[in-house]
Write a protein that holds these residues in place. Sequence first.
Motif, PDB file in Angstrom:
ATOM      1  N   SER A  12       5.306   0.985  10.662  1.00 34.88           N
ATOM      2  CA  SER A  12       4.499   0.246  11.626  1.00 34.88           C
ATOM      3  C   SER A  12       4.356   1.046  12.923  1.00 34.88           C
ATOM      4  CB  SER A  12       5.124  -1.120  11.903  1.00 34.88           C
ATOM      5  OG  SER A  12       4.395  -1.801  12.884  1.00 34.88           O
ATOM      6  N   ASN A  13       5.458   1.623  13.386  1.00 38.72           N
ATOM      7  CA  ASN A  13       5.418   2.441  14.605  1.00 38.72           C
ATOM      8  C   ASN A  13       4.532   3.677  14.420  1.00 38.72           C
ATOM      9  OD1 ASN A  13       7.024   0.749  16.133  1.00 38.72           O
ATOM     10  ND2 ASN A  13       8.925   1.833  15.655  1.00 38.72           N
ATOM     11  N   GLN A  28      -8.357   0.172  12.622  1.00 35.76           N
ATOM     12  CA  GLN A  28      -7.862   0.345  11.252  1.00 35.76           C
ATOM     13  C   GLN A  28      -6.338   0.536  11.265  1.00 35.76           C
ATOM     14  OE1 GLN A  28      -9.609   3.744   9.311  1.00 35.76           O
ATOM     15  NE2 GLN A  28      -8.046   3.806   7.732  1.00 35.76           N
ATOM     16  N   TYR A  29      -5.847   1.355  12.172  1.00 35.03           N
ATOM     17  CA  TYR A  29      -4.405   1.601  12.250  1.00 35.03           C
ATOM     18  C   TYR A  29      -3.652   0.362  12.746  1.00 35.03           C
ATOM     19  CZ  TYR A  29      -5.334   6.538  11.378  1.00 35.03           C
ATOM     20  OH  TYR A  29      -5.717   7.725  10.823  1.00 35.03           O
ATOM     21  N   GLN A  30      -4.242  -0.382  13.674  1.00 32.62           N
ATOM     22  CA  GLN A  30      -3.618  -1.626  14.170  1.00 32.62           C
ATOM     23  C   GLN A  30      -3.492  -2.629  13.028  1.00 32.62           C
ATOM     24  OE1 GLN A  30      -2.249  -0.750  17.641  1.00 32.62           O
ATOM     25  NE2 GLN A  30      -2.122  -2.827  16.936  1.00 32.62           N
ATOM     26  N   ARG A  31      -4.540  -2.722  12.229  1.00 32.14           N
ATOM     27  CA  ARG A  31      -4.518  -3.622  11.077  1.00 32.14           C
ATOM     28  C   ARG A  31      -3.384  -3.244  10.136  1.00 32.14           C
ATOM     29  NH1 ARG A  31      -6.334  -3.705   5.813  1.00 32.14           N
ATOM     30  NH2 ARG A  31      -6.979  -5.760   5.042  1.00 32.14           N
ATOM     31  N   ALA A  32      -3.281  -1.941   9.809  1.00 30.06           N
ATOM     32  CA  ALA A  32      -2.234  -1.473   8.910  1.00 30.06           C
ATOM     33  C   ALA A  32      -0.850  -1.741   9.502  1.00 30.06           C
ATOM     34  CB  ALA A  32      -2.407   0.019   8.623  1.00 30.06           C
ATOM     35  N   THR A  34       0.019  -4.148  11.549  1.00 27.38           N
ATOM     36  CA  THR A  34       0.288  -5.585  11.437  1.00 27.38           C
ATOM     37  C   THR A  34       0.669  -5.957  10.005  1.00 27.38           C
ATOM     38  OG1 THR A  34      -1.232  -6.056  13.242  1.00 27.38           O
ATOM     39  CG2 THR A  34      -0.704  -7.890  11.762  1.00 27.38           C
ATOM     40  N   ILE A  35      -0.056  -5.425   9.037  1.00 26.93           N
ATOM     41  CA  ILE A  35       0.231  -5.710   7.627  1.00 26.93           C
ATOM     42  C   ILE A  35       1.661  -5.302   7.280  1.00 26.93           C
ATOM     43  CG2 ILE A  35      -0.305  -4.968   5.259  1.00 26.93           C
ATOM     44  CD1 ILE A  35      -3.274  -4.802   6.192  1.00 26.93           C
ATOM     45  N   ILE A  36       2.042  -4.102   7.683  1.00 26.36           N
ATOM     46  CA  ILE A  36       3.390  -3.601   7.384  1.00 26.36           C
ATOM     47  C   ILE A  36       4.440  -4.409   8.136  1.00 26.36           C
ATOM     48  CG2 ILE A  36       4.941  -1.619   7.630  1.00 26.36           C
ATOM     49  CD1 ILE A  36       2.852  -1.311   5.380  1.00 26.36           C
ATOM     50  N   GLU A  37       4.190  -4.633   9.411  1.00 27.12           N
ATOM     51  CA  GLU A  37       5.152  -5.350  10.250  1.00 27.12           C
ATOM     52  C   GLU A  37       5.399  -6.765   9.744  1.00 27.12           C
ATOM     53  OE1 GLU A  37       5.002  -6.793  14.787  1.00 27.12           O
ATOM     54  OE2 GLU A  37       4.642  -4.640  14.481  1.00 27.12           O
ATOM     55  N   LEU A  42       0.092  -8.688  -0.423  1.00 30.11           N
ATOM     56  CA  LEU A  42      -1.200  -8.385  -1.030  1.00 30.11           C
ATOM     57  C   LEU A  42      -1.878  -7.229  -0.303  1.00 30.11           C
ATOM     58  CD1 LEU A  42      -3.298  -9.149  -3.164  1.00 30.11           C
ATOM     59  CD2 LEU A  42      -4.278 -10.737  -1.496  1.00 30.11           C
ATOM     60  N   GLN A  43      -1.871  -7.256   1.012  1.00 27.67           N
ATOM     61  CA  GLN A  43      -2.506  -6.200   1.774  1.00 27.67           C
ATOM     62  C   GLN A  43      -1.693  -4.899   1.727  1.00 27.67           C
ATOM     63  OE1 GLN A  43      -2.440  -9.406   2.771  1.00 27.67           O
ATOM     64  NE2 GLN A  43      -4.649  -9.762   2.643  1.00 27.67           N
ATOM     65  N   ILE A  44      -0.372  -5.020   1.595  1.00 26.46           N
ATOM     66  CA  ILE A  44       0.455  -3.819   1.449  1.00 26.46           C
ATOM     67  C   ILE A  44       0.068  -3.087   0.159  1.00 26.46           C
ATOM     68  CG2 ILE A  44       2.801  -2.998   0.949  1.00 26.46           C
ATOM     69  CD1 ILE A  44       3.830  -5.036   3.011  1.00 26.46           C
ATOM     70  N   LEU A  45      -0.179  -3.835  -0.900  1.00 28.83           N
ATOM     71  CA  LEU A  45      -0.610  -3.216  -2.154  1.00 28.83           C
ATOM     72  C   LEU A  45      -1.933  -2.483  -1.971  1.00 28.83           C
ATOM     73  CD1 LEU A  45       0.327  -5.960  -4.770  1.00 28.83           C
ATOM     74  CD2 LEU A  45       1.449  -3.757  -4.389  1.00 28.83           C
ATOM     75  N   ALA A  46      -2.836  -3.057  -1.195  1.00 25.98           N
ATOM     76  CA  ALA A  46      -4.117  -2.406  -0.923  1.00 25.98           C
ATOM     77  C   ALA A  46      -3.906  -1.125  -0.111  1.00 25.98           C
ATOM     78  CB  ALA A  46      -5.057  -3.360  -0.189  1.00 25.98           C
ATOM     79  N   LEU A  47      -3.003  -1.167   0.864  1.00 25.93           N
ATOM     80  CA  LEU A  47      -2.691   0.031   1.649  1.00 25.93           C
ATOM     81  C   LEU A  47      -2.088   1.118   0.765  1.00 25.93           C
ATOM     82  CD1 LEU A  47      -1.037  -1.285   4.952  1.00 25.93           C
ATOM     83  CD2 LEU A  47      -3.281  -0.204   4.702  1.00 25.93           C
ATOM     84  N   GLU A  48      -1.275   0.696  -0.176  1.00 27.30           N
ATOM     85  CA  GLU A  48      -0.597   1.636  -1.063  1.00 27.30           C
ATOM     86  C   GLU A  48      -1.600   2.457  -1.870  1.00 27.30           C
ATOM     87  OE1 GLU A  48       1.793   0.375  -4.630  1.00 27.30           O
ATOM     88  OE2 GLU A  48       3.413   0.847  -3.236  1.00 27.30           O
ATOM     89  N   LYS A  49      -2.739   1.881  -2.202  1.00 29.07           N
ATOM     90  CA  LYS A  49      -3.765   2.595  -2.966  1.00 29.07           C
ATOM     91  C   LYS A  49      -4.245   3.828  -2.221  1.00 29.07           C
ATOM     92  CE  LYS A  49      -5.494  -1.385  -5.485  1.00 29.07           C
ATOM     93  NZ  LYS A  49      -6.607  -2.311  -5.653  1.00 29.07           N
TER      94      LYS A  49
END
Length: 166
Positions: A12-13, A28-32, A34-37, A42-49
């Motif tokens: 997250s940092n 885009q980075y703020q969204r990521a 927040t998702i991680i934090e 579900l969104q973490i899986l999308a980031l993982e792709k």
Amino acid sequence: MNMSHTERLILSNQYEILAKLNPEQAAQYQRASTIIEKGYCLQILALEKDFGHLDLATCQEVLDTLELHHALAISWGNLDPANQGEIAASRLRFNGYSRSQEAALADYVCFLLEVDKRFPELDCPCDELSSDIAMREKYQRMLALWRQCPRQYKLSIQEIRNILAA
């Protein structure tokens, strides 16, 4: 993606830092971040792709495909001029993989050519390497025939023809 709280905090940092370093992509980075934090699975899986993954066998297949094209060029160059005239040099050119259907493979080829500086004789700028159609199955058929050849770097005109027609 299973991450500990510490790993999530670190990632997250890192996204927060990227947001500050790249203001044009900050949202885009703020969204990521927040998702991680927050741990939204579900969104973490999308980031993982976005991280991608090519297994060892697939990496070796791509390397072998580039090696095959190198062997075709060497073999064609060793043919007498009459036999060379039977096959246009352009047919030996590596066309790459389809960016729309085989993006991970195309990215790996670009890594090998531009970052690792492998296969300089292929003389293929990465931005020009994109087939309009999926090529993996064609290359697999070509590899199967090439592997059966007793002298893989001294192919006959007929062996070259068979490989190209695969």
